[in-house]
Design a protein around this motif. Sequence first.
Motif, PDB file in Angstrom:
ATOM      1  N   LEU A 105     113.391  57.432  19.846  1.00 57.99           N
ATOM      2  CA  LEU A 105     113.996  57.975  18.515  1.00 57.99           C
ATOM      3  C   LEU A 105     114.182  56.737  17.764  1.00 57.99           C
ATOM      4  CD1 LEU A 105     116.815  60.546  19.802  1.00 57.99           C
ATOM      5  CD2 LEU A 105     114.618  60.936  18.477  1.00 57.99           C
ATOM      6  N   ARG A 106     114.518  55.489  18.299  1.00 61.01           N
ATOM      7  CA  ARG A 106     114.677  54.557  17.400  1.00 61.01           C
ATOM      8  C   ARG A 106     113.215  54.085  16.944  1.00 61.01           C
ATOM      9  NH1 ARG A 106     118.323  52.520  21.439  1.00 61.01           N
ATOM     10  NH2 ARG A 106     116.705  51.372  22.656  1.00 61.01           N
ATOM     11  N   SER A 107     112.318  54.120  17.723  1.00 60.90           N
ATOM     12  CA  SER A 107     110.864  53.857  17.489  1.00 60.90           C
ATOM     13  C   SER A 107     110.307  54.599  16.065  1.00 60.90           C
ATOM     14  CB  SER A 107     109.881  53.940  18.511  1.00 60.90           C
ATOM     15  OG  SER A 107     109.756  55.098  18.948  1.00 60.90           O
ATOM     16  N   ALA A 108     110.917  55.964  15.917  1.00 60.04           N
ATOM     17  CA  ALA A 108     110.355  56.901  14.908  1.00 60.04           C
ATOM     18  C   ALA A 108     111.230  56.580  13.774  1.00 60.04           C
ATOM     19  CB  ALA A 108     110.916  58.358  15.391  1.00 60.04           C
ATOM     20  N   ASP A 109     112.201  55.975  13.857  1.00 59.52           N
ATOM     21  CA  ASP A 109     112.912  55.517  12.802  1.00 59.52           C
ATOM     22  C   ASP A 109     112.548  54.358  11.983  1.00 59.52           C
ATOM     23  OD1 ASP A 109     114.668  57.697  12.865  1.00 59.52           O
ATOM     24  OD2 ASP A 109     116.571  56.837  14.062  1.00 59.52           O
ATOM     25  N   LEU A 110     112.091  53.195  13.128  1.00 60.20           N
ATOM     26  CA  LEU A 110     111.484  52.101  12.731  1.00 60.20           C
ATOM     27  C   LEU A 110     110.189  52.216  11.787  1.00 60.20           C
ATOM     28  CD1 LEU A 110     112.418  49.984  15.674  1.00 60.20           C
ATOM     29  CD2 LEU A 110     113.269  49.554  13.462  1.00 60.20           C
ATOM     30  N   LEU A 111     109.417  53.054  12.517  1.00 62.59           N
ATOM     31  CA  LEU A 111     108.108  53.607  11.957  1.00 62.59           C
ATOM     32  C   LEU A 111     108.287  53.746  10.582  1.00 62.59           C
ATOM     33  CD1 LEU A 111     105.274  53.305  12.447  1.00 62.59           C
ATOM     34  CD2 LEU A 111     105.260  55.630  13.505  1.00 62.59           C
ATOM     35  N   GLU A 112     109.262  54.675  10.292  1.00 61.06           N
ATOM     36  CA  GLU A 112     109.316  55.333   8.837  1.00 61.06           C
ATOM     37  C   GLU A 112     109.676  54.281   7.813  1.00 61.06           C
ATOM     38  OE1 GLU A 112     110.205  60.103   9.486  1.00 61.06           O
ATOM     39  OE2 GLU A 112     111.887  58.560   9.592  1.00 61.06           O
ATOM     40  N   THR A 113     110.336  53.096   8.474  1.00 61.42           N
ATOM     41  CA  THR A 113     110.665  51.923   7.352  1.00 61.42           C
ATOM     42  C   THR A 113     109.215  51.308   6.975  1.00 61.42           C
ATOM     43  OG1 THR A 113     111.079  50.467   9.174  1.00 61.42           O
ATOM     44  CG2 THR A 113     112.936  51.947   8.414  1.00 61.42           C
TER      45      THR A 113
ATOM     46  N   ARG B 283     109.415  61.715  17.870  1.00 65.06           N
ATOM     47  CA  ARG B 283     110.775  62.448  18.137  1.00 65.06           C
ATOM     48  C   ARG B 283     110.487  63.750  18.909  1.00 65.06           C
ATOM     49  NH1 ARG B 283     111.106  61.174  12.266  1.00 65.06           N
ATOM     50  NH2 ARG B 283     112.809  59.706  12.275  1.00 65.06           N
ATOM     51  N   GLU B 284     109.009  64.138  19.056  1.00 67.86           N
ATOM     52  CA  GLU B 284     108.965  65.189  19.918  1.00 67.86           C
ATOM     53  C   GLU B 284     108.971  65.008  21.284  1.00 67.86           C
ATOM     54  OE1 GLU B 284     108.484  69.103  20.879  1.00 67.86           O
ATOM     55  OE2 GLU B 284     108.892  68.483  18.984  1.00 67.86           O
ATOM     56  N   VAL B 285     108.320  63.705  21.701  1.00 69.69           N
ATOM     57  CA  VAL B 285     108.295  63.155  23.135  1.00 69.69           C
ATOM     58  C   VAL B 285     109.775  62.808  23.523  1.00 69.69           C
ATOM     59  CG1 VAL B 285     105.820  62.713  23.131  1.00 69.69           C
ATOM     60  CG2 VAL B 285     107.723  60.641  22.471  1.00 69.69           C
TER      61      VAL B 285
END
Length: 485
Positions: A71-79, A111-113
């Motif tokens: 979940l943290r990696s998804a948020d970071l990627l979007e930045t 997020r799905e995984v």
Amino acid sequence: MTITKQLLIGGKDVPALSGRTTKDFNPYSGEVYATVAAAGPEDVKRAVDAADAAFEEWAALSPFARRAIFLRSADLLETRGEQVGHLMAQESGGTRPWAHFNVALAANILREVAAATTAPRGEVLSAEAEGVLGLAIREPLGVVAAFAPWNAPLILGVRAVAAPLAAGNTVVAKASEDAPIACGLLVADVLREAGLPDGVLNVITNDPAEAAQTAEALIADERVRAVNFTGSTTVGRKIGEQAGRLLKPAVLELGGKNSVIVLDDADLEHAVDAACFSAFMNAGQICMSADRILVHESLAAEFTRRFTAKAASLQAGDPSRPDTVIGPLISRHAAQRVAGLVHDAVGKGAKVLLGGTADGALYPATVLAEVPEDADLYREESFGPVCVIEAFGTDQRAIDRANDTENGLACGIITENATHGLVVARRIRSGVVHINDQSVADEPQAPFGGVKASGYGRFGGRWGIEAFSSARWVTLATQRAHYPF
């Protein structure tokens, strides 16, 4: 200024033991964009050493802790949208819309995984014996070899590693020689920043001339227990053959020869827009891109006129420009390959309705008609901004033409009648089919993959977790059994 990147092994950025490097080229300018480490067999072993050492602790980590990292990696990627936009333009020729789509979908895969890590996993089984509880428990396999391609580098780079990691495996990822940063090293950087422990994901890069031997060394390591490959059918056959000889399971997502079928009850404007997107998004360099547009004869003339006009309006050129729709192919060689397919088809009787001439790595939107069955383009995936329009008179004819390929990845059926569309869709031999939409679509919760020469195994949701885990039968006897002696 040229960027320099190292291998990622055991959580550290390290050079190849030989000290060798290789060049990463900008396909539009032809200039060197980056220099990356050129791994040898000894570096492959180092990477597997690190993954193997990290496996036990990662597999034992709470699923909730793993979920938090994803979940943290998804948020970071979007930045990192702007960074990815620049990187993909420079490294793989991707346009800004394609880059931002990569970011959005890759974040949603993470997020799905994340959700899948804490989803119910396994089953309670009926047992023949009295007082016995039977369980089918899904467990990670071990070290997974992941191959990340260049064409949708962030999407496919994330997909190469996300489900294996979520299932509790550790990974050695071999990044594509054509986009080693976007499809490998950047993905690893984001996951590291999100808290992924050292050694859980390792990334190796290599010289293009040594791609085969690097892949062979990775798959051959006895500690590698499964293979995840997305790429061409030609290379996928070799990967699958080696994995099969070593009795290692493999998920293979390979090439496509995809059709968009425009039925007689289709909305013409929607059909033109959908088919144009399917054929020309990312310069046709998507495994789901439409090579064939099959149009009912009652709509064919007007569809062809409108479609050709729309394709002619698509700006080709510098991928960093906001108005560019069709950027360069991944290399001059790729553009010449596409030109060769078109030249062969025209020499055998095909008609060029639009385009057909390469300019370096650029190849404009190209539309052909009357391509004969003995033309190479009839059978081969174009993997470029080239499509063929063909009229049909009956549903059976359209189904036969769509199925007349060794591949079976994706299909789109444009219709205003869902029942009609479903009847046709049930007879298309492909892993993915979209009714009243085109062939290029991917959602992280859905089972994604092909049939026939488009590969086997599925990504997405629980299917991805199951692909990279094994079912183990465990029984618990609550009373003592009776034995005959």
